[in-house]
Design a protein around this motif. Structure first.
Motif, PDB file in Angstrom:
ATOM      1  N   ALA A 151       0.828  -1.210   0.000  1.00 59.36           N
ATOM      2  CA  ALA A 151       0.000   0.000   0.000  1.00 59.36           C
ATOM      3  C   ALA A 151       0.858   1.255   0.000  1.00 59.36           C
ATOM      4  N   ARG A 152       1.882   1.274   0.846  1.00 62.17           N
ATOM      5  CA  ARG A 152       2.729   2.476   0.908  1.00 62.17           C
ATOM      6  C   ARG A 152       3.618   2.598  -0.328  1.00 62.17           C
ATOM      7  N   ALA A 153       4.061   1.481  -0.888  1.00 59.80           N
ATOM      8  CA  ALA A 153       4.809   1.541  -2.144  1.00 59.80           C
ATOM      9  C   ALA A 153       3.928   2.092  -3.263  1.00 59.80           C
ATOM     10  N   GLY A 154       2.646   1.711  -3.269  1.00 58.80           N
ATOM     11  CA  GLY A 154       1.714   2.251  -4.259  1.00 58.80           C
ATOM     12  C   GLY A 154       1.547   3.748  -4.122  1.00 58.80           C
ATOM     13  N   ILE A 155       1.515   4.248  -2.884  1.00 55.30           N
ATOM     14  CA  ILE A 155       1.421   5.697  -2.668  1.00 55.30           C
ATOM     15  C   ILE A 155       2.667   6.386  -3.207  1.00 55.30           C
ATOM     16  N   ALA A 156       3.845   5.785  -2.974  1.00 54.62           N
ATOM     17  CA  ALA A 156       5.097   6.357  -3.487  1.00 54.62           C
ATOM     18  C   ALA A 156       5.067   6.438  -5.009  1.00 54.62           C
ATOM     19  N   LEU A 157       4.589   5.384  -5.653  1.00 49.07           N
ATOM     20  CA  LEU A 157       4.512   5.379  -7.118  1.00 49.07           C
ATOM     21  C   LEU A 157       3.502   6.410  -7.624  1.00 49.07           C
ATOM     22  N   GLY A 180      -0.651  11.767  -0.754  1.00 51.30           N
ATOM     23  CA  GLY A 180      -0.156  10.650   0.045  1.00 51.30           C
ATOM     24  C   GLY A 180      -0.825  10.578   1.406  1.00 51.30           C
ATOM     25  N   ALA A 181      -0.981  11.753   2.043  1.00 53.53           N
ATOM     26  CA  ALA A 181      -1.640  11.782   3.353  1.00 53.53           C
ATOM     27  C   ALA A 181      -3.085  11.299   3.231  1.00 53.53           C
ATOM     28  N   GLY A 182      -3.782  11.745   2.180  1.00 52.66           N
ATOM     29  CA  GLY A 182      -5.165  11.315   2.000  1.00 52.66           C
ATOM     30  C   GLY A 182      -5.283   9.829   1.735  1.00 52.66           C
ATOM     31  N   LEU A 183      -4.398   9.285   0.894  1.00 55.00           N
ATOM     32  CA  LEU A 183      -4.437   7.843   0.613  1.00 55.00           C
ATOM     33  C   LEU A 183      -4.077   7.039   1.862  1.00 55.00           C
ATOM     34  N   GLY A 184      -3.111   7.551   2.632  1.00 58.11           N
ATOM     35  CA  GLY A 184      -2.764   6.865   3.878  1.00 58.11           C
ATOM     36  C   GLY A 184      -3.925   6.816   4.847  1.00 58.11           C
ATOM     37  N   PHE A 185      -4.679   7.925   4.921  1.00 56.00           N
ATOM     38  CA  PHE A 185      -5.854   7.981   5.788  1.00 56.00           C
ATOM     39  C   PHE A 185      -6.926   6.999   5.322  1.00 56.00           C
ATOM     40  N   MET A 336       0.069  10.560   8.201  1.00 52.90           N
ATOM     41  CA  MET A 336       1.499  10.847   8.172  1.00 52.90           C
ATOM     42  C   MET A 336       2.271   9.715   7.495  1.00 52.90           C
ATOM     43  N   ALA A 337       1.871   8.469   7.730  1.00 60.95           N
ATOM     44  CA  ALA A 337       2.534   7.346   7.058  1.00 60.95           C
ATOM     45  C   ALA A 337       2.368   7.468   5.545  1.00 60.95           C
ATOM     46  N   GLY A 338       1.190   7.904   5.099  1.00 60.72           N
ATOM     47  CA  GLY A 338       0.978   8.104   3.672  1.00 60.72           C
ATOM     48  C   GLY A 338       1.813   9.253   3.117  1.00 60.72           C
ATOM     49  N   ALA A 339       1.923  10.353   3.878  1.00 56.07           N
ATOM     50  CA  ALA A 339       2.739  11.484   3.440  1.00 56.07           C
ATOM     51  C   ALA A 339       4.203  11.082   3.339  1.00 56.07           C
ATOM     52  N   ASN A 340       4.685  10.312   4.303  1.00 55.27           N
ATOM     53  CA  ASN A 340       6.076   9.852   4.265  1.00 55.27           C
ATOM     54  C   ASN A 340       6.334   8.947   3.065  1.00 55.27           C
ATOM     55  N   ALA A 341       5.369   8.112   2.711  1.00 52.98           N
ATOM     56  CA  ALA A 341       5.528   7.276   1.522  1.00 52.98           C
ATOM     57  C   ALA A 341       5.582   8.129   0.264  1.00 52.98           C
ATOM     58  N   ALA A 342       4.782   9.196   0.231  1.00 51.61           N
ATOM     59  CA  ALA A 342       4.767  10.068  -0.946  1.00 51.61           C
ATOM     60  C   ALA A 342       6.120  10.735  -1.167  1.00 51.61           C
ATOM     61  N   VAL A 343       6.822  11.090  -0.093  1.00 50.11           N
ATOM     62  CA  VAL A 343       8.108  11.763  -0.282  1.00 50.11           C
ATOM     63  C   VAL A 343       9.132  10.815  -0.912  1.00 50.11           C
ATOM     64  N   VAL A 344       8.949   9.517  -0.747  1.00 49.83           N
ATOM     65  CA  VAL A 344       9.832   8.569  -1.433  1.00 49.83           C
ATOM     66  C   VAL A 344       9.680   8.732  -2.947  1.00 49.83           C
ATOM     67  N   GLY A 345       8.446   8.849  -3.414  1.00 51.77           N
ATOM     68  CA  GLY A 345       8.215   9.059  -4.837  1.00 51.77           C
ATOM     69  C   GLY A 345       8.760  10.388  -5.323  1.00 51.77           C
ATOM     70  N   ILE A 346       8.596  11.437  -4.518  1.00 55.79           N
ATOM     71  CA  ILE A 346       9.118  12.758  -4.903  1.00 55.79           C
ATOM     72  C   ILE A 346      10.640  12.722  -5.040  1.00 55.79           C
ATOM     73  N   LEU A 347      11.295  12.096  -4.073  1.00 58.95           N
ATOM     74  CA  LEU A 347      12.752  12.011  -4.135  1.00 58.95           C
ATOM     75  C   LEU A 347      13.191  11.098  -5.279  1.00 58.95           C
ATOM     76  N   GLY A 348      12.400  10.062  -5.572  1.00 56.37           N
ATOM     77  CA  GLY A 348      12.718   9.197  -6.703  1.00 56.37           C
ATOM     78  C   GLY A 348      12.729   9.965  -8.012  1.00 56.37           C
ATOM     79  N   HIS A 349      11.786  10.886  -8.177  1.00 55.56           N
ATOM     80  CA  HIS A 349      11.786  11.705  -9.391  1.00 55.56           C
ATOM     81  C   HIS A 349      12.984  12.651  -9.411  1.00 55.56           C
TER      82      HIS A 349
END
Length: 401
Positions: A151-157, A180-185, A336-349
């Motif tokens: 789930a969190r990897a999907g948010i990152a993608l 990411g925060a919304g999807l995590g929620f 917050m867990a969803g927001a943290n996963a999203a930053v992985v995707g941002i940094l990946g780009h």
């Protein structure tokens, strides 16, 4: 909440201990935020016994929950536990100034127009290649810790796709974090809460904490509205926004700063400074000193440094009085867990654009980047050794290309 008294002769020894301990850490803490947290635990929790391990874990959790530079926020909170506001200020300055002053000096010498030819040009190219390896290693490490489940990897993608498909604007990165925060929620992605019986953190009163949070919000909203007054306010807005909106700290600030300083700092200078920052002890956010110096000289460097660190400290001071209750709110933890996963995707780009596209010119550069990545990930060499190897490798390649 218990509060510390003003500085007196009785508490002066504690403040001197704080200053000396964090100055030593600021001079020797190589390796980035995760390494810094290990140094803090070894020196201040295990050896000096300032607080318990469980209280330290509470501070770590709070630093991960809030945006801002994680290791600097932890230093701020530890200084507060030991010596109140004066202790927090001393810990912050002692931990930050060694690398900040060095970055400002380097930027004053060569930041505006990094050389492109000869050995000096090879050195700059080597720092850019080093940045590729270090950011790639950071993306991998953050993916393992912040996006370990499907789930969190999907948010990152999803965040990566959003950044890649929409215009390169800071608002898009903020929107990706909110997504990411919304999807995590919605999908309830946070790990189970670990219960700990710990005393409340020493902090401001709740009224004082509310004032800090209000100040944070007023500056976040007000600085963009006042940015047309002049370049100092515009610069403060760029760096305050970066410090206020970056979750995870360290390398995650890279895309926010890159977008904010477009047109003010060249890609060559940006990546050379980012590579140089990897060789510094202390917080990576002192990269702001380089960017501020290039943009507006010493006044610009001071504005950039204050602006990028201030929001994290306001949030830490404001949240500490409320943390015990906030950390147990299920909805907040999932968001917050969803927001943290999203930053992985941002940094990946950001790893691709601008780090890879600006740093890798050919097969030889790619081979050096892979070797540096292996030094970090497979052989476990500290970042400063990798930076030296990258600089030497870049100079060696300058004689071949």
């Amino acid at each position: 909440m218990r509060q510390y008294p003003r500085m007196t002769e009785a508490n002066r020894p504690a403040l001197l201990e704080i200053a000396s301990a964090f100055l030593r850490l600021g001079l020797t803490s190589f390796g980035g935020p995760i390494a810094h947290l290990g140094y803090f635990r070894s020196e201040l929790i295990q050896r000096r016994r300032w607080i318990s391990d469980d209280s330290y874990a509470e501070i770590l959790a709070l630093s991960q929950f809030l945006p801002g530079p994680a290791s600097s926020q932890v230093a701020f909170a530890l200084g507060w536990q030991r010596g109140g506001f004066a202790g927090a200020l001393l810990a912050t300055l002692a931990f930050t100034l060694p690398s900040a002053l060095t970055m400002i000096l380097l930027a004053a010498l060569a930041g505006s127009t990094p050389p492109e030819t000869g050995l000096a040009g090879g050195l700059v190219a080597g720092l850019k290649i080093t940045a590729v390896a270090i950011v790639a290693h950071a993306v991998l490490g953050m993916a393992r810790s912040l996006a370990p489940t499907g789930a969190r990897a999907g948010i990152a993608l999803a965040a990566l796709a959003m950044i890649a498909l929409l215009p390169a604007e800071a608002i898009v990165q903020v929107a990706a974090i909110l997504l990411g925060a919304g999807l995590g929620f919605v999908f309830r992605v946070a790990p189970p809460l670990r219960e700990m019986a710990t005393p409340p953190l020493r902090a401001l009163s709740r009224k004082g904490g509310a004032y800090c949070l209000a100040t944070f919000t007023v500056l976040l909203i007000g600085l963009p509205l006042l940015a047309t007054i002049g370049w100092p306010v515009e610069l403060a807005d760029i760096f305050y926004r970066a410090g206020a909106l970056v979750f995870g700290g360290g390398h995650v600030v890279l895309p926010l700063l890159q977008n904010g300083t477009q047109g003010l700092v060249s890609d060559a200078s940006f990546l050379a400074g980012y590579g140089a920052a990897q060789a510094m002890p202390g917080p990576l956010f002192t990269f702001a000193g380089w960017l501020g110096q290039v943009t507006g000289g010493l006044p610009g460097a001071v504005i950039a440094l204050v602006a990028i660190f201030l929001p994290g400290f306001l949030l830490m001071a404001g949240a500490m009085p409320f943390w015990a209750a906030l950390s147990r709110i299920s909805n907040a933890r999932h968001a917050m867990a969803g927001a943290n996963a999203a930053v992985v995707g941002i940094l990946g780009h950001a790893l691709y654009e601008p780090v890879f596209t600006s740093g890798i010119r050919g097969d030889a550069d790619l081979a050096l980047a892979v070797a540096l990545f292996l030094m970090l990930g497979l052989w476990g060499r500290p970042a400063w050794q990798v930076v030296i190897a990258g600089a030497l490798g870049g100079m060696a390649l300058s004689g071949l290309v």
